[in-house]
Design a protein around this motif. Sequence first.
Motif, mmCIF file in Angstrom:
data_model
loop_
_atom_site.group_PDB
_atom_site.id
_atom_site.type_symbol
_atom_site.label_atom_id
_atom_site.label_comp_id
_atom_site.label_asym_id
_atom_site.label_seq_id
_atom_site.Cartn_x
_atom_site.Cartn_y
_atom_site.Cartn_z
ATOM 1 N N ARG A 102 -2.325 -0.478 -6.875
ATOM 2 C CA ARG A 102 -1.542 0.703 -7.259
ATOM 3 C C ARG A 102 -0.771 1.247 -6.056
ATOM 4 O O ARG A 102 0.410 1.566 -6.141
ATOM 5 C CB ARG A 102 -2.492 1.756 -7.832
ATOM 6 C CG ARG A 102 -1.823 2.873 -8.584
ATOM 7 C CD ARG A 102 -2.828 3.769 -9.278
ATOM 8 N NE ARG A 102 -3.607 4.561 -8.339
ATOM 9 C CZ ARG A 102 -4.888 4.361 -8.062
ATOM 10 N NH1 ARG A 102 -5.557 3.393 -8.655
ATOM 11 N NH2 ARG A 102 -5.530 5.130 -7.203
ATOM 12 N N TYR A 103 -1.430 1.358 -4.907
ATOM 13 C CA TYR A 103 -0.787 1.883 -3.715
ATOM 14 C C TYR A 103 0.289 0.934 -3.195
ATOM 15 O O TYR A 103 1.359 1.361 -2.771
ATOM 16 C CB TYR A 103 -1.814 2.138 -2.614
ATOM 17 C CG TYR A 103 -2.696 3.353 -2.815
ATOM 18 C CD1 TYR A 103 -2.830 3.974 -4.058
ATOM 19 C CD2 TYR A 103 -3.423 3.888 -1.764
ATOM 20 C CE1 TYR A 103 -3.638 5.077 -4.232
ATOM 21 C CE2 TYR A 103 -4.243 5.003 -1.925
ATOM 22 C CZ TYR A 103 -4.345 5.592 -3.174
ATOM 23 O OH TYR A 103 -5.151 6.681 -3.339
ATOM 24 N N LYS A 105 2.178 -1.037 -4.784
ATOM 25 C CA LYS A 105 3.403 -0.951 -5.593
ATOM 26 C C LYS A 105 4.323 0.132 -5.055
ATOM 27 O O LYS A 105 5.541 -0.009 -5.056
ATOM 28 C CB LYS A 105 3.055 -0.645 -7.058
ATOM 29 C CG LYS A 105 2.644 -1.854 -7.851
ATOM 30 C CD LYS A 105 2.379 -1.488 -9.296
ATOM 31 C CE LYS A 105 1.827 -2.689 -10.060
ATOM 32 N NZ LYS A 105 1.418 -2.329 -11.427
ATOM 33 N N GLU A 106 3.740 1.242 -4.589
ATOM 34 C CA GLU A 106 4.556 2.346 -4.084
ATOM 35 C C GLU A 106 4.996 2.138 -2.637
ATOM 36 O O GLU A 106 6.003 2.676 -2.199
ATOM 37 C CB GLU A 106 3.784 3.663 -4.215
ATOM 38 C CG GLU A 106 3.520 4.057 -5.665
ATOM 39 C CD GLU A 106 3.296 5.546 -5.834
ATOM 40 O OE1 GLU A 106 4.089 6.336 -5.281
ATOM 41 O OE2 GLU A 106 2.333 5.907 -6.528
ATOM 42 N N LYS A 119 4.263 7.820 2.899
ATOM 43 C CA LYS A 119 4.138 7.554 1.466
ATOM 44 C C LYS A 119 2.681 7.635 1.031
ATOM 45 O O LYS A 119 2.369 8.194 -0.031
ATOM 46 C CB LYS A 119 4.714 6.167 1.136
ATOM 47 C CG LYS A 119 4.832 5.896 -0.357
ATOM 48 C CD LYS A 119 5.815 6.864 -1.000
ATOM 49 C CE LYS A 119 5.994 6.598 -2.473
ATOM 50 N NZ LYS A 119 6.929 7.544 -3.103
ATOM 51 N N ILE A 123 1.042 10.109 -1.804
ATOM 52 C CA ILE A 123 0.208 9.641 -2.920
ATOM 53 C C ILE A 123 -1.122 10.384 -2.927
ATOM 54 O O ILE A 123 -1.577 10.872 -3.962
ATOM 55 C CB ILE A 123 -0.047 8.116 -2.821
ATOM 56 C CG1 ILE A 123 1.259 7.328 -2.964
ATOM 57 C CG2 ILE A 123 -1.048 7.663 -3.878
ATOM 58 C CD1 ILE A 123 1.133 5.858 -2.566
#
Length: 199
Positions: A102-103, A105-106, A119, A123
């Motif tokens: 998940r992380y 992807k960002e 970033k 998050i």
Amino acid sequence: MLLKTRGALTAASIAHELGITNEGARLQLLKFTEEGVVSSFNESQGVGRPKQFFQLTELGNSKFPDTHAELTVKLINIMRDTLGDKALQTVIDVSEQSGKERYLKELDQLFDLEGRIAKLTEIRSREGYMAEYSKDDKGYLLIENHCPICAAAKTCQGFCSAELNIFKHVLGNEVQIDRVDHIVSGDRRCAYRIAEINN
């Protein structure tokens, strides 16, 4: 909020930050002390009278959200008692892998370390950790002023290990990450020292 994010402060510091009088700050702090959400202590700082500092108590910290704490702890204990530690660790491992994906992807299009840390901080704040970071001559300091899963982390340290593994994975192999403060160990926050490894 100031005491949560900055730690112990004097009434004068709080007054300055909030743009109110020292007396106004003292009255608020007295009220919070009577309610049991704030406590005070004196600290000598060189010459002169000791200064009075104010900090959040355990009750004060409990005013910040702890995501479904009671139910989470109950479920962890049921899983451990009925399925065993190995099954609980499997669940933590799956959660860790999901977090990494998940992380990533960002952070996918960010290649410089500070951009990735910024970033990651964003998050983590979105997830309720009240995160911030700073840069100094040693590298970076990622601070989480709140832990929304604190009750679960106190019940099972595997969550904290998984968190550190996620950070190491998403920030890359060329980075050294050390936890220098830990809420579960009694510190007021979790903090991570992040530095690039010089080859």
